[in-house]
Design an enzyme around this catalytic site. Structure first.
Site, PDB file in Angstrom:
ATOM      1  N   ASP A   1       0.827  -1.209   0.000  1.00 21.09           N
ATOM      2  CA  ASP A   1       0.000   0.000   0.000  1.00 21.09           C
ATOM      3  C   ASP A   1       0.867   1.267   0.000  1.00 21.09           C
ATOM      4  O   ASP A   1       1.904   1.319   0.672  1.00 21.09           O
ATOM      5  CB  ASP A   1      -0.878  -0.035   1.263  1.00 21.09           C
ATOM      6  CG  ASP A   1      -1.956   1.032   1.259  1.00 21.09           C
ATOM      7  OD1 ASP A   1      -2.723   1.078   0.281  1.00 21.09           O
ATOM      8  OD2 ASP A   1      -2.020   1.812   2.223  1.00 21.09           O
TER       9      ASP A   1
ATOM     10  N   ASP B   1     -10.572   1.677  -4.560  1.00 20.70           N
ATOM     11  CA  ASP B   1     -10.210   3.104  -4.555  1.00 20.70           C
ATOM     12  C   ASP B   1     -10.825   3.885  -5.710  1.00 20.70           C
ATOM     13  O   ASP B   1     -10.515   5.077  -5.871  1.00 20.70           O
ATOM     14  CB  ASP B   1      -8.685   3.252  -4.632  1.00 20.70           C
ATOM     15  CG  ASP B   1      -8.012   3.018  -3.276  1.00 20.70           C
ATOM     16  OD1 ASP B   1      -8.644   3.295  -2.238  1.00 20.70           O
ATOM     17  OD2 ASP B   1      -6.858   2.557  -3.267  1.00 20.70           O
TER      18      ASP B   1
ATOM     19  N   GLU C   1       1.665  -0.492  -4.911  1.00 23.28           N
ATOM     20  CA  GLU C   1       0.649   0.488  -5.297  1.00 23.28           C
ATOM     21  C   GLU C   1       1.352   1.771  -5.711  1.00 23.28           C
ATOM     22  O   GLU C   1       1.826   2.533  -4.867  1.00 23.28           O
ATOM     23  CB  GLU C   1      -0.326   0.779  -4.146  1.00 23.28           C
ATOM     24  CG  GLU C   1      -1.455   1.696  -4.620  1.00 23.28           C
ATOM     25  CD  GLU C   1      -2.213   2.412  -3.486  1.00 23.28           C
ATOM     26  OE1 GLU C   1      -3.300   2.933  -3.766  1.00 23.28           O
ATOM     27  OE2 GLU C   1      -1.718   2.466  -2.346  1.00 23.28           O
TER      28      GLU C   1
END
Lengths: 560, 560
Positions: free
Chosen positions: A327, A423, A356
């Site tokens: 992340d 997201d 990410e």
């Protein structure tokens, strides 16, 4: 010749190791400006009569976008060392292009030329082999299925009885996933990416309290072991989400700093600006974005590093997971990720490391850090073509070529392609609920290079705007599932499974035709080709089978 | 506007960390094509009314070469994060340039823009502070001075009684260096780079037998300790030469593999292709170049890594050396150098790491490996201008600008500039023994950015062709030294010492004037300027004090 447009530098996407003895070399020139390029190459230490000894080979015009032509070749230097330059041929002009610039004739001193000094096996970008054959499925565990109500968090709402909100809970758990594994096998996926499962107070769990514990709302460590085993028995890989950029507010070390201030032994685990710590709109410590409940971890601190690397190893060794998704990976320092790669590869040599990173990601994809990033530039281009419909087929092929050419070939083979996630708004919502466009998008996703991922529920036509709207409870009532869309997806997954060229066995090439409003590309290996033709418009289009495929027997893979 | 010439990517020489909170940002455009550039920048997480919040600042046209204009600015993002793009203004045209390409109007979604996600202090390129104030002197110890004949190797020839050959010995030693330290202090140097001193059968010692032993022809470990102490007492730093790419033929592990073949526990210390090993023109093991007596070390093998890293630490801890020069550094894997940096920095935080890389060196100068490379591209340009005289002043400034702009500013401040070494013909010989040109070359060397190095004997006008010719015995007879040249060098070193702007305290800018055949540049900080004007031609030239310096009081530093 437009000299100022010519670009090469012997690294990144312009010179890259393809295997222990092969180098890929690329150069870009202004679009339609150069007719032919030869690569001049030789060993830096082979000279004869005071002249450097070299050979020439033709480069291939491999791709083209709005501004540039991209030329490529591969080379196998017998002694793993190479100096090289480019002979550019245009109408009435031939130029030598080297590290030192342009020359009007060939030079016989290799010191002028570009240098790739040595092919080291350890510098090969070597993502695990299994990734290119993987069809991912992303599960947001709080919202996939609730099979064990005894571990429901407080105030759990009945499944689907409310819209998702920042702070509500529906009780999804591991048992729910296990119960639906056969659904996933039938769908055709063979890899699951779970958003975070570690102890955390939120429904999304991106604010970790304890990196060594499962959140009790999902189950126990035994349940996770069973889940992994059930998946592995079905050939499904498991990837977990590592939130190492920041901890949660209730992470014990952060609580200690809140309590003791600069006297806390954990003060250097974070980035405090002053003491005592306070949150609010402008916290006096560094955070993810401006979120006070997500204090940024100091991954440059050896103690923090050790803690997080221990976490990384623990879940591999004890639970046999197959991948880590990282992340906010771009905001953590590179050295941390290098050490992370070393540690997790030691535990499991074919573990997959997915970062990410939403933007240009070359610095993380040099072989020493990640195997792939979440390819949001792919998402953006697909949405422009088929959701917002703001670009033409030709613009799409140009824009996608720019992305593809900004990485080495072997990086693109395993990039993590997605058209939506926890997201982003859901893809059907992005397409104004026009299912036919979503079908085209999936056709593109499952026939493209890279490793495709489906966000849970998108395969049955779920809708939802941006977070938290895109995090609805999975719809399990078959009557409320779009079975036609589901069948389309299954067929695509099955095709990708049976046709190895669709799972990145070969090369990729856009078939860009003048006047055409069609997106077309082929994946090929020797004389085997798979041709994909997508009409993104609402009217009938004509596509001419290109010359390169003439004489081939054509079989319709979709209707046969 | 020539869009195909515009280049930026958020790394390497285009985005670089200058200190814990400052980022340098550069962009290049086609020469004379763009009139003004504004940097659009903001924090990725600050939005208002669904629009990204950004600011604009003007960039400076910082440099120009044959093809490009280079624009630069610095920025201090309050939260260490930045998204940015460029607004390019040309006659009648304004374009936004972002990661996703060109747009005709400003975009309010920062996802389109370039991203430098986080400034980590640990990613700062941080060469030791002392380097920019260092004036190096390179000593080839076999040829500098022989003061202890009792340790002469067999067949030692009287000092200077023969031309240097591949295999002859004149007996230079540590005692000889110690005896001449006052000469070096008087000359004005404050750093010595020694070519290898470890045990080895050759006169150059690039074929190491034992990395933990001094070659007895130079003296003992006690002698080295004394030499280092005598130097440190005089403010002189010491850099040794690490030959880690390959060992010598008589290195014990290699001898073991020669003897035992694949049964040797050291077989994986090298790169054997088959057994038994044989040398000859095409050895069946990897080597430096094709030199059978220099078998390539497998620095990817953890045992080799440990051995060489122990060596690296040993000479720092036991002998207090200040720098390592790394031989054939470009052919060793990057990961080895990363670990090397970590280890040697742990021993001595301000150690200097200098790699031998002759070509474009960006991959080694990202802050995680070297502090500098031997700047041979500088050498080449200087030789073209003043030795072979094949380029004009303007071409020199263009070519040098290309080199300077290919690295971040803080990298160029400490680059190791040289005009000759044990691997090249001597500078006076390159200049056809025209001392006046050598003087101009030194003027350039000692007033330029970077850390200048003098090859032993060049300061007194020694001559010599390529290796072994350039390795003559140092001339100690004052009557055979060029005292006029020596005085010139002393004056330059002294000026560089007294004028901090000459030792990289400020910024560098070429003053490129139309019609001029002069090389001119200034080094400046606020309103202090040092102006250097070099006439490389044989005829008188006129140079107009540029507008930027008008109104300033001018003092002639050379004649005053």
């Amino acid at each position: 010749m437009e000299r100022s447009a010519v670009f090469h530098r012997p690294d990144q996407n312009y010179s890259f190791i393809l295997d222990e003895s092969t180098l890929g070399i690329r150069i870009r020139t202004k679009k339609d400006d150069v007719e032919r390029i030869e690569l001049i190459h030789g060993d830096p230490y082979i000279w004869k009569d005071d002249k450097w000894v070299f050979e020439k080979i033709d480069m291939t015009l491999n791709a083209t976008d709005a501004l540039f032509d991209y030329w490529e070749t591969t080379i196998t230097p017998p002694h793993r060392r190479i100096r090289y330059g480019f002979e550019l041929h245009a109408k009435g002009e031939t130029l030598l292009y080297t590290e030192k610039g342009f020359y009007e004739e060939v030079l016989y001193d290799c010191q002028y030329y570009f240098c790739f000094p040595y092919l080291h096996a350890s510098e090969l970008f070597n993502a695990p082999d299994w990734v290119k054959d993987t069809r991912w499925y992303q599960i947001f565990p709080e919202r996939f299925a609730n099979a064990n109500s005894s571990i429901n968090p407080n105030n759990t709402i009945p499944w689907g009885a409310a819209e998702p909100a920042q702070n509500n809970f529906f009780g999804g758990d591991f048992e729910g996933v296990i119960e639906h594994l056969d659904y996933l096998v039938d769908l055709g996926i063979n890899g699951i990416y779970f958003t975070p499962i570690f102890k955390s107070p939120s429904n999304h769990k991106y604010d970790t309290i304890d990196y060594f514990e499962i959140d009790p709302q999902f189950g126990t460590k035994e349940d996770l072991k069973r889940l992994v085993k059930e998946c592995h028995d079905r050939g499904i890989k498991i990837m977990l989400d590592a939130v190492f950029n920041h901890s949660g507010y209730y992470f014990a070390p952060f609580q200690d700093v809140l309590e003791k201030g600069q006297d806390s032994e954990y003060a250097n685990w974070f980035y405090p600006h002053s003491f005592p710590l306070h949150g609010g709109e402008q916290p006096n410590y560094e955070t993810f974005a401006f979120v006070a409940s997500m204090p940024k971890l100091n991954t440059q601190n050896p103690q923090v590093k050790k803690y997080l690397l221990d976490v990384s190893a623990y879940w591999i060794n004890e639970f046999d997971i197959d991948g880590w998704r990282l992340d906010v990976a771009n905001e953590v320092d590179h050295q941390f990720w290098r050490e992370f790669r070393t540690v997790v590869r030691e535990q499991k040599p074919d573990i997959y490391i997915l970062g990410e990173v939403w933007h240009d990601s070359m610095p993380w994809l040099l072989g020493d850090q990640f195997d792939a990033v979440m390819n949001y530039p792919f998402t953006t281009n697909v949405l422009h073509l088929l959701a917002s419909q703001t670009i033409t087929a030709k613009e799409f092929m140009n824009d996608m070529t720019t992305v593809i050419q900004s990485y080495p070939k072997n990086v693109m083979d395993v990039t993590f392609n997605l058209v939506g996630s926890h997201d982003t708004p859901r893809i059907l919502t992005e397409c104004q609920e026009d299912v036919s466009r979503v079908k085209l998008i999936y056709t593109l996703l499952y026939t493209f290079m890279g490793s495709p991922c489906m966000y849970y529920g998108d395969e049955i036509g779920m809708t939802g705007g941006k977070d938290p709207g895109c995090r609805k409870c999975m719809e399990w009532n078959p009557e409320r599932q779009d079975s036609d869309l589901l069948d389309h997806v299954k067929k695509l997954m099955s095709l990708r499974q049976s046709e190895k060229l669709l799972a990145n066995e070969g090369h990729f090439q856009f078939l860009n035709q003048e006047q055409s409003e069609i997106v077309a590309y082929r994946k090929y290996h020797h004389d085997q080709n798979v041709l994909v033709i997508i009409n993104p418009t609402n009217v009938e289009q004509t596509f001419r089978i290109p010359h390169v495929l003439k004489g081939n027997v054509i079989k319709n893979l979709w209707t046969h």
